[in-house]
Write a protein that holds these residues in place. Structure first.
Motif, PDB file in Angstrom:
ATOM      1  N   VAL A 109       3.115  -9.222  -2.129  1.00 19.69           N
ATOM      2  CA  VAL A 109       1.834  -9.189  -1.416  1.00 19.69           C
ATOM      3  C   VAL A 109       2.051  -9.731  -0.008  1.00 19.69           C
ATOM      4  O   VAL A 109       2.783 -10.710   0.179  1.00 19.69           O
ATOM      5  CB  VAL A 109       0.767 -10.065  -2.111  1.00 19.69           C
ATOM      6  CG1 VAL A 109      -0.595  -9.893  -1.431  1.00 19.69           C
ATOM      7  CG2 VAL A 109       0.672  -9.754  -3.587  1.00 19.69           C
ATOM      8  N   THR A 110       1.402  -9.117   0.968  1.00 19.90           N
ATOM      9  CA  THR A 110       1.401  -9.684   2.316  1.00 19.90           C
ATOM     10  C   THR A 110      -0.028  -9.982   2.731  1.00 19.90           C
ATOM     11  O   THR A 110      -0.937  -9.181   2.483  1.00 19.90           O
ATOM     12  CB  THR A 110       2.052  -8.744   3.344  1.00 19.90           C
ATOM     13  OG1 THR A 110       1.975  -9.347   4.649  1.00 19.90           O
ATOM     14  CG2 THR A 110       1.378  -7.382   3.388  1.00 19.90           C
ATOM     15  N   ALA A 148       1.053  -4.496   5.681  1.00 15.79           N
ATOM     16  CA  ALA A 148       2.440  -4.397   5.228  1.00 15.79           C
ATOM     17  C   ALA A 148       3.323  -3.766   6.294  1.00 15.79           C
ATOM     18  O   ALA A 148       2.881  -2.891   7.049  1.00 15.79           O
ATOM     19  CB  ALA A 148       2.510  -3.566   3.952  1.00 15.79           C
ATOM     20  N   GLU A 149       4.563  -4.221   6.338  1.00 13.04           N
ATOM     21  CA  GLU A 149       5.545  -3.580   7.214  1.00 13.04           C
ATOM     22  C   GLU A 149       5.684  -2.115   6.806  1.00 13.04           C
ATOM     23  O   GLU A 149       5.739  -1.800   5.614  1.00 13.04           O
ATOM     24  CB  GLU A 149       6.902  -4.273   7.088  1.00 13.04           C
ATOM     25  CG  GLU A 149       6.975  -5.643   7.741  1.00 13.04           C
ATOM     26  CD  GLU A 149       7.049  -5.552   9.253  1.00 13.04           C
ATOM     27  OE1 GLU A 149       7.209  -4.435   9.774  1.00 13.04           O
ATOM     28  OE2 GLU A 149       6.938  -6.607   9.905  1.00 13.04           O
ATOM     29  N   ARG A 190       8.076  -1.221   4.122  1.00  8.43           N
ATOM     30  CA  ARG A 190       7.816  -1.882   2.835  1.00  8.43           C
ATOM     31  C   ARG A 190       6.472  -1.468   2.235  1.00  8.43           C
ATOM     32  O   ARG A 190       6.071  -2.019   1.213  1.00  8.43           O
ATOM     33  CB  ARG A 190       7.840  -3.401   3.020  1.00  8.43           C
ATOM     34  CG  ARG A 190       9.192  -3.995   3.403  1.00  8.43           C
ATOM     35  CD  ARG A 190      10.166  -3.926   2.231  1.00  8.43           C
ATOM     36  NE  ARG A 190      11.391  -4.686   2.481  1.00  8.43           N
ATOM     37  CZ  ARG A 190      11.609  -5.914   2.051  1.00  8.43           C
ATOM     38  NH1 ARG A 190      10.674  -6.543   1.362  1.00  8.43           N
ATOM     39  NH2 ARG A 190      12.745  -6.529   2.308  1.00  8.43           N
ATOM     40  N   ARG A 191       5.773  -0.552   2.876  1.00  7.41           N
ATOM     41  CA  ARG A 191       4.388  -0.277   2.494  1.00  7.41           C
ATOM     42  C   ARG A 191       4.237   0.274   1.083  1.00  7.41           C
ATOM     43  O   ARG A 191       3.194   0.088   0.451  1.00  7.41           O
ATOM     44  CB  ARG A 191       3.748   0.692   3.495  1.00  7.41           C
ATOM     45  CG  ARG A 191       4.281   2.126   3.438  1.00  7.41           C
ATOM     46  CD  ARG A 191       3.780   2.946   4.609  1.00  7.41           C
ATOM     47  NE  ARG A 191       4.131   4.364   4.501  1.00  7.41           N
ATOM     48  CZ  ARG A 191       5.307   4.856   4.797  1.00  7.41           C
ATOM     49  NH1 ARG A 191       6.287   4.042   5.196  1.00  7.41           N
ATOM     50  NH2 ARG A 191       5.548   6.158   4.685  1.00  7.41           N
ATOM     51  N   HIS A 192       5.263   0.973   0.560  1.00 13.95           N
ATOM     52  CA  HIS A 192       5.158   1.544  -0.777  1.00 13.95           C
ATOM     53  C   HIS A 192       5.414   0.513  -1.871  1.00 13.95           C
ATOM     54  O   HIS A 192       5.172   0.790  -3.048  1.00 13.95           O
ATOM     55  CB  HIS A 192       6.151   2.703  -0.942  1.00 13.95           C
ATOM     56  CG  HIS A 192       5.826   3.892  -0.102  1.00 13.95           C
ATOM     57  ND1 HIS A 192       4.582   4.487  -0.103  1.00 13.95           N
ATOM     58  CD2 HIS A 192       6.594   4.612   0.769  1.00 13.95           C
ATOM     59  CE1 HIS A 192       4.581   5.513   0.737  1.00 13.95           C
ATOM     60  NE2 HIS A 192       5.785   5.603   1.282  1.00 13.95           N
ATOM     61  N   ALA A 193       5.909  -0.678  -1.494  1.00 11.05           N
ATOM     62  CA  ALA A 193       6.238  -1.689  -2.495  1.00 11.05           C
ATOM     63  C   ALA A 193       5.609  -3.039  -2.197  1.00 11.05           C
ATOM     64  O   ALA A 193       6.009  -4.046  -2.768  1.00 11.05           O
ATOM     65  CB  ALA A 193       7.756  -1.840  -2.601  1.00 11.05           C
ATOM     66  N   THR A 194       4.607  -3.076  -1.316  1.00 16.14           N
ATOM     67  CA  THR A 194       3.949  -4.320  -0.947  1.00 16.14           C
ATOM     68  C   THR A 194       2.454  -4.085  -0.807  1.00 16.14           C
ATOM     69  O   THR A 194       2.022  -3.173  -0.094  1.00 16.14           O
ATOM     70  CB  THR A 194       4.500  -4.874   0.381  1.00 16.14           C
ATOM     71  OG1 THR A 194       5.915  -4.982   0.303  1.00 16.14           O
ATOM     72  CG2 THR A 194       3.909  -6.234   0.696  1.00 16.14           C
ATOM     73  N   LEU A 195       1.653  -4.920  -1.460  1.00 18.72           N
ATOM     74  CA  LEU A 195       0.203  -4.846  -1.329  1.00 18.72           C
ATOM     75  C   LEU A 195      -0.237  -5.614  -0.092  1.00 18.72           C
ATOM     76  O   LEU A 195       0.171  -6.751   0.117  1.00 18.72           O
ATOM     77  CB  LEU A 195      -0.469  -5.448  -2.569  1.00 18.72           C
ATOM     78  CG  LEU A 195      -1.986  -5.624  -2.505  1.00 18.72           C
ATOM     79  CD1 LEU A 195      -2.676  -4.266  -2.458  1.00 18.72           C
ATOM     80  CD2 LEU A 195      -2.490  -6.453  -3.674  1.00 18.72           C
ATOM     81  N   ALA A 196      -1.071  -4.999   0.734  1.00 20.68           N
ATOM     82  CA  ALA A 196      -1.658  -5.680   1.886  1.00 20.68           C
ATOM     83  C   ALA A 196      -2.973  -6.323   1.446  1.00 20.68           C
ATOM     84  O   ALA A 196      -3.892  -5.634   1.005  1.00 20.68           O
ATOM     85  CB  ALA A 196      -1.894  -4.691   3.013  1.00 20.68           C
ATOM     86  N   TRP A 197      -3.029  -7.667   1.542  1.00 22.75           N
ATOM     87  CA  TRP A 197      -4.216  -8.416   1.115  1.00 22.75           C
ATOM     88  C   TRP A 197      -5.003  -8.835   2.352  1.00 22.75           C
ATOM     89  O   TRP A 197      -4.444  -9.369   3.311  1.00 22.75           O
ATOM     90  CB  TRP A 197      -3.788  -9.644   0.310  1.00 22.75           C
ATOM     91  CG  TRP A 197      -4.900 -10.259  -0.486  1.00 22.75           C
ATOM     92  CD1 TRP A 197      -5.492 -11.476  -0.281  1.00 22.75           C
ATOM     93  CD2 TRP A 197      -5.550  -9.697  -1.620  1.00 22.75           C
ATOM     94  NE1 TRP A 197      -6.472 -11.703  -1.217  1.00 22.75           N
ATOM     95  CE2 TRP A 197      -6.531 -10.613  -2.055  1.00 22.75           C
ATOM     96  CE3 TRP A 197      -5.413  -8.485  -2.307  1.00 22.75           C
ATOM     97  CZ2 TRP A 197      -7.365 -10.373  -3.150  1.00 22.75           C
ATOM     98  CZ3 TRP A 197      -6.231  -8.240  -3.401  1.00 22.75           C
ATOM     99  CH2 TRP A 197      -7.194  -9.178  -3.813  1.00 22.75           C
TER     100      TRP A 197
END
Length: 269
Positions: free
Chosen positions: A119-120, A126-127, A130-137
């Protein structure tokens, strides 16, 4: 027949999960297709996976097994990984293939599954890489609060509030690890490990913890739901994009594969 363990990685973004489904693109589907192109139809049998990940969930440490005719394995063992790389799409890879005893069961011989959820809370999201493997909170998260809330899930509990219940299946699970860290790039990573998980359980736990980590819920609220005996409507399931299966554990002694599988089947029953 020779039983072969396959270590598999995939970007789950474009897959409808692991399990083969008619007219849907799945990890098991593309792997089976590659094996059939290499060996012919029905040569590889008994494909069994450690954890049937949902649509959009990724893996860097997935494990499955398949039974191959002895003569095919003897012929292809040195080159199987490279041959499969040429037959599979770029978002799924078999990283290793090795012979194991017939007692090995990728699902039931496993001693644990370990997931990570990324999570970011960066204001820009998200970078891109990395957007396909990181949730933007969208709200700031506090690591100490996340870890304090996570402690309530450790140990054996009935996770009915956090599971999609299946008929005749238990929702009792034993979580041996659940903690959060903030990496140097600012990304928050939850690591959760258990003997096994119910469907959507990890994403449900993360969804509850995030609401405590951003201050909208009390620290003890996520664990308080363990008293529920039905799925809680208050829990929002976190999106699949942040979740990755990173490891599956097995007994170090191959002689223990069968006994572990027998124990697991009894527990699941």
């Amino acid at each position: 027949m020779t039983r072969v363990r396959l270590d598999v990685s995939y970007d789950g973004t474009s897959f409808s999960g692991w399990a083969a489904q008619p007219e849907r693109r799945t990890v098991a589907g593309v792997l089976t297709e590659a094996l059939e192109r290499l060996l012919g139809p029905d040569a590889a049998t008994g494909l069994t996976v450690a954890g049937r990940t949902d649509a959009g969930v990724h893996a860097t440490g997935q494990v499955c097994h398949v039974d191959l005719p002895d003569e095919d394995w003897a012929r292809l063992a040195p080159t199987l990984v490279r041959r499969l790389a040429g037959l599979m799409p770029p978002d799924a890879r078999v990283r290793a293939a090795r012979e194991v005893s017939g007692d090995f069961d990728a699902r039931f011989s496993a001693t644990f599954r370990r997931y990570e959820y990324r999570v970011t809370d960066a204001p820009y999201g998200a970078e891109p890489l990395r957007r396909h493997a990181t949730l933007a909170w969208p709200r700031p998260l506090d690591v100490d609060t996340l870890n304090a809330a996570a402690k309530g899930f450790l140990g054996e509990h009935d996770f009915a509030a956090y599971c999609k219940r299946k008929e005749n299946a238990t929702t009792i699970r034993a979580i041996s690890r659940l903690d959060w860290r903030r990496d140097p790039d600012g990304t928050l990573v939850a690591t959760v490990q258990a003997d096994a998980f119910c469907q959507a359980m990890v994403r449900s736990l993360v969804g509850a913890l995030l609401t405590a980590g951003d201050g909208r819920r009390p620290v003890d609220w996520p664990a308080s739901l363990l008293s529920h005996r039905e799925r809680s409507s208050e829990v929002t399931v976190a999106p699949a994009c942040g979740l990755t299966l990173v490891a599956v554990g097995y007994p170090e002694d191959p002689e223990e594969y069968a006994s572990r599988a027998e124990l697991t089947r009894r527990l699941r029953g």
